[in-house]
Design a protein around this motif. Structure first.
Motif, PDB file in Angstrom:
ATOM      1  N   GLY A 110     -48.481   0.271   1.613  1.00 24.94           N
ATOM      2  CA  GLY A 110     -48.755  -0.848   0.716  1.00 24.94           C
ATOM      3  C   GLY A 110     -47.808  -2.026   0.826  1.00 24.94           C
ATOM      4  N   ASN A 111     -47.155  -2.191   1.960  1.00 23.14           N
ATOM      5  CA  ASN A 111     -46.260  -3.344   2.118  1.00 23.14           C
ATOM      6  C   ASN A 111     -47.057  -4.631   2.288  1.00 23.14           C
ATOM      7  OD1 ASN A 111     -44.012  -1.782   1.966  1.00 23.14           O
ATOM      8  ND2 ASN A 111     -43.567  -1.768   4.160  1.00 23.14           N
ATOM      9  N   ASP A 112     -46.762  -5.618   1.459  1.00 23.89           N
ATOM     10  CA  ASP A 112     -47.407  -6.926   1.586  1.00 23.89           C
ATOM     11  C   ASP A 112     -46.540  -7.774   2.518  1.00 23.89           C
ATOM     12  OD1 ASP A 112     -48.724  -9.298   1.423  1.00 23.89           O
ATOM     13  OD2 ASP A 112     -48.748  -9.409  -0.772  1.00 23.89           O
ATOM     14  N   ILE A 113     -46.812  -7.621   3.798  1.00 28.20           N
ATOM     15  CA  ILE A 113     -45.958  -8.259   4.813  1.00 28.20           C
ATOM     16  C   ILE A 113     -46.068  -9.785   4.740  1.00 28.20           C
ATOM     17  CG2 ILE A 113     -45.425  -8.308   7.295  1.00 28.20           C
ATOM     18  CD1 ILE A 113     -47.160  -5.533   7.184  1.00 28.20           C
ATOM     19  N   ALA A 114     -47.284 -10.283   4.467  1.00 27.81           N
ATOM     20  CA  ALA A 114     -47.457 -11.734   4.373  1.00 27.81           C
ATOM     21  C   ALA A 114     -46.591 -12.306   3.239  1.00 27.81           C
ATOM     22  CB  ALA A 114     -48.926 -12.075   4.132  1.00 27.81           C
ATOM     23  N   TYR A 115     -46.516 -11.580   2.132  1.00 28.26           N
ATOM     24  CA  TYR A 115     -45.668 -11.993   0.999  1.00 28.26           C
ATOM     25  C   TYR A 115     -44.205 -12.077   1.444  1.00 28.26           C
ATOM     26  CZ  TYR A 115     -43.040 -10.982  -3.374  1.00 28.26           C
ATOM     27  OH  TYR A 115     -42.147 -10.991  -4.420  1.00 28.26           O
ATOM     28  N   MET A 116     -43.810 -11.124   2.290  1.00 31.51           N
ATOM     29  CA  MET A 116     -42.408 -11.117   2.736  1.00 31.51           C
ATOM     30  C   MET A 116     -42.146 -12.242   3.738  1.00 31.51           C
ATOM     31  SD  MET A 116     -41.227  -7.175   2.866  1.00 31.51           S
ATOM     32  CE  MET A 116     -42.512  -6.444   3.848  1.00 31.51           C
ATOM     33  N   ILE A 117     -43.121 -12.526   4.583  1.00 29.02           N
ATOM     34  CA  ILE A 117     -42.921 -13.625   5.540  1.00 29.02           C
ATOM     35  C   ILE A 117     -42.856 -14.956   4.792  1.00 29.02           C
ATOM     36  CG2 ILE A 117     -43.920 -14.882   7.510  1.00 29.02           C
ATOM     37  CD1 ILE A 117     -44.900 -12.168   8.569  1.00 29.02           C
ATOM     38  N   ARG A 118     -43.686 -15.062   3.747  1.00 27.50           N
ATOM     39  CA  ARG A 118     -43.612 -16.264   2.894  1.00 27.50           C
ATOM     40  C   ARG A 118     -42.194 -16.402   2.324  1.00 27.50           C
ATOM     41  NH1 ARG A 118     -42.432 -19.564  -0.162  1.00 27.50           N
ATOM     42  NH2 ARG A 118     -43.380 -20.312  -2.083  1.00 27.50           N
ATOM     43  N   LYS A 119     -41.608 -15.291   1.882  1.00 27.81           N
ATOM     44  CA  LYS A 119     -40.250 -15.317   1.338  1.00 27.81           C
ATOM     45  C   LYS A 119     -39.236 -15.596   2.438  1.00 27.81           C
ATOM     46  CE  LYS A 119     -40.345 -12.717  -2.912  1.00 27.81           C
ATOM     47  NZ  LYS A 119     -39.201 -13.316  -3.567  1.00 27.81           N
ATOM     48  N   MET A 120     -39.472 -15.033   3.599  1.00 26.95           N
ATOM     49  CA  MET A 120     -38.534 -15.253   4.707  1.00 26.95           C
ATOM     50  C   MET A 120     -38.447 -16.739   5.059  1.00 26.95           C
ATOM     51  SD  MET A 120     -37.834 -13.203   8.077  1.00 26.95           S
ATOM     52  CE  MET A 120     -36.918 -13.949   9.437  1.00 26.95           C
ATOM     53  N   ARG A 121     -39.573 -17.439   4.938  1.00 30.11           N
ATOM     54  CA  ARG A 121     -39.559 -18.869   5.255  1.00 30.11           C
ATOM     55  C   ARG A 121     -38.628 -19.647   4.314  1.00 30.11           C
ATOM     56  NH1 ARG A 121     -45.673 -20.778   7.108  1.00 30.11           N
ATOM     57  NH2 ARG A 121     -45.850 -19.360   8.892  1.00 30.11           N
ATOM     58  N   GLU A 122     -38.397 -19.126   3.105  1.00 32.68           N
ATOM     59  CA  GLU A 122     -37.464 -19.814   2.180  1.00 32.68           C
ATOM     60  C   GLU A 122     -36.062 -19.844   2.809  1.00 32.68           C
ATOM     61  OE1 GLU A 122     -37.912 -21.033  -1.168  1.00 32.68           O
ATOM     62  OE2 GLU A 122     -40.084 -20.687  -1.164  1.00 32.68           O
ATOM     63  N   GLY A 123     -35.651 -18.704   3.387  1.00 31.65           N
ATOM     64  CA  GLY A 123     -34.333 -18.643   4.028  1.00 31.65           C
ATOM     65  C   GLY A 123     -34.285 -19.462   5.302  1.00 31.65           C
ATOM     66  N   MET A 124     -35.393 -19.428   6.051  1.00 32.94           N
ATOM     67  CA  MET A 124     -35.440 -20.179   7.307  1.00 32.94           C
ATOM     68  C   MET A 124     -35.346 -21.689   7.021  1.00 32.94           C
ATOM     69  SD  MET A 124     -35.690 -17.906   9.713  1.00 32.94           S
ATOM     70  CE  MET A 124     -36.271 -18.725  11.189  1.00 32.94           C
ATOM     71  N   ALA A 125     -36.118 -22.155   6.043  1.00 34.31           N
ATOM     72  CA  ALA A 125     -36.102 -23.590   5.731  1.00 34.31           C
ATOM     73  C   ALA A 125     -34.734 -24.013   5.199  1.00 34.31           C
ATOM     74  CB  ALA A 125     -37.197 -23.907   4.707  1.00 34.31           C
ATOM     75  N   ALA A 126     -34.135 -23.166   4.331  1.00 35.99           N
ATOM     76  CA  ALA A 126     -32.824 -23.515   3.762  1.00 35.99           C
ATOM     77  C   ALA A 126     -31.742 -23.581   4.836  1.00 35.99           C
ATOM     78  CB  ALA A 126     -32.440 -22.489   2.691  1.00 35.99           C
ATOM     79  N   SER A 127     -31.900 -22.802   5.900  1.00 35.36           N
ATOM     80  CA  SER A 127     -30.885 -22.798   6.964  1.00 35.36           C
ATOM     81  C   SER A 127     -31.178 -23.849   8.038  1.00 35.36           C
ATOM     82  CB  SER A 127     -30.797 -21.411   7.605  1.00 35.36           C
ATOM     83  OG  SER A 127     -32.021 -21.108   8.253  1.00 35.36           O
ATOM     84  N   GLY A 128     -32.219 -24.652   7.825  1.00 31.45           N
ATOM     85  CA  GLY A 128     -32.533 -25.717   8.784  1.00 31.45           C
ATOM     86  C   GLY A 128     -33.344 -25.236   9.965  1.00 31.45           C
TER      87      GLY A 128
END
Ligand code: SF4
Ligand code: SF4
Length: 427
Positions: A110-128
């Protein structure tokens, strides 16, 4: 450590909430999600498996929040995530993921991988580490109000053309009507016939509606790039316009991610419920059909299929409504081999189409859609997302497939019963 990298690492840590931690600790590395992702199936590249796209965030979770990971980290036995890692992952997280959610459907734990990738983009965008194209689209959404830079005069020009064709006015900034219609920039610039179709259908069905001159854009680049503050600001603009015009409903148009943004993420982003309801245009059309207010005549005789936009069907739950509408106008409606919530993504959602660097990969993975179409040989494809439509057209051209792509709303408008008679009256 640079300031932006530190900001990014902190953002990753903030994004690791209980569901994310549970997902990482429950993943059994079965690989089922890989077979569900077109970026893996069409390239065979193990780097592009869904779970690998999350690897930097998984490592941060392990080193910061798990007992053995913390121990290994303190003993210098595990390598910390570096800026070079994030540079390497940028193309995986943005260019090789459309946030389509198909991987999330098959995970046995039941892992919502898309939800996690959406969250991962927060860190990616913040780090430039976000793609230039998406940064530009987001900047234009904030400063101009549209990711494509579409300003009010451009919309007004399209409205004037539509009014001239129809012979009656399109409501703009009308207070106290039931529905506020949002539009995507792509609809305004590439498919203005959508505005005409809506005007004809709503006149036919007696729906009161308006467009806002202050908040007409439906899309939300803040979600695609992964900056929740910007995403919330864009939602707030719509909320303010809806309050000013005192509408009961906001209509999300034929755009996949716009629906996910305003319908599902919006209230969480702004931290409060709306004073209005959000409906997707297909939900509304199907309600009108069921209530006997939307009557059609004649059916298309050519073989038609329906491409499910991921954020409308799989992530949005609007699955049966387009099928009810398809049966209304199609004598020969054929489903794709995998359809509804398991239909394959076109390959251009989640900001991929705003990212020119991803052009090659998005066309490569369109091969998945080609394989579906090769099994049913439709005469035309109908969809309900402008972004899907543009990419379907691109992909079909790339693979030398001569199949027209149509809008469901526009096709419904072509089949309205007694159109000429209804067009004689003001809405
Ligand atoms: S959300 Fe879609 S594109 Fe992204 S990893 Fe999952 S299946 Fe692949
Ligand atoms: S399907 Fe689920 S459990 Fe299996 S590898 Fe993917 S995320 Fe892990």
């Amino acid at each position: 450590m640079s300031a932006s990298f530190e900001r990014g690492i902190n953002a990753f840590k903030e994004q690791i909430d209980a569901p994310v931690a549970a997902f990482f600790s429950s993943c059994v590395r079965c690989g089922l999600c890989a077979e569900a992702c077109l970026f893996y199936t069409e390239t065979g590249d193990p780097e592009r498996t869904p779970i690998n796209k999350l690897e930097p965030m998984r490592r941060i979770w392990q080193q910061e929040y798990s007992f053995w990971g913390k121990l290994a980290s303190s003993l210098g036995l595990s390598r910390p995530v570096t800026d070079a890692d994030l540079t390497e992952w940028e193309t995986l997280v943005y260019d090789s993921c459309t946030l389509c959610g198909r991987c999330s459907m098959v995970c046995p734990v039941g892992n919502d991988i898309a939800y996690m990738i959406r969250k991962m983009r927060e860190g990616m965008a913040a780090s430039g580490h976000a793609p230039e194209g998406l940064i530009g689209a987001t900047r234009r959404a904030v400063t101009i109000g549209s990711p494509m830079g579409v300003k009010l005069p451009a919309l007004q020009a399209q409205i004037r053309h539509t009014e001239k064709d129809l012979g009656y006015s399109i409501p703009v900034d009308v207070e106290g009507v039931d529905y506020l219609l949002l539009l995507s920039s792509m609809e305004i610039m590439n498919f203005p016939e959508f505005i005409s179709a809506i005007a004809r259908i709503f006149k036919h069905a007696g729906v009161t509606w308006t467009i806002s001159s202050e908040a007409f854009e439906a899309t939300n680049s803040g979600i695609q790039i992964g900056v929740s503050e910007i995403a919330a600001e864009l939602v707030e603009r719509i909320v303010a316009a809806a309050a000013k015009l005192k509408v009961k409903y906001v209509i999300s148009p034929e755009c996949g991610h716009a629906y996910m943004a305003i319908r599902w993420e919006g209230p969480n982003l702004i931290g409060r419920p709306y004073d209005f309801k959000v409906v997707h245009i297909l939900e509304l059309l199907d309600e009108l059909r069921a209530a006997g207010r939307l009557k059609t005549s004649g059916k298309e005789t050519q073989r038609l299929t329906y491409h499910d936009p991921c954020q409308i069907s799989r992530r949005g739950g609007v699955v049966q409504q387009p099928r009810n509408l398809m049966h209304e106008i199609a004598a020969d409606f054929v489903e794709m081999p995998e359809t509804g919530t398991m239909n394959w993504c076109c390959g251009a959602g989640g900001g991929v189409s705003s990212n020119e660097r991803a052009d090659e990969i998005r066309l490569k993975v369109f091969n998945r859609k080609k394989k579906q179409l090769d099994q049913i040989h439709p005469d035309a494809i109908i969809s309900a997302c402008s972004n899907c439509r543009i990419h379907l057209e691109d992909g079909l051209e790339e693979y030398e497939m001569d199949i027209p792509v149509l809008s469901l709303t526009e096709t419904i408008a072509e089949h309205l019963l007694d159109r000429e008679q209804n067009e004689g009256q003001e809405p």
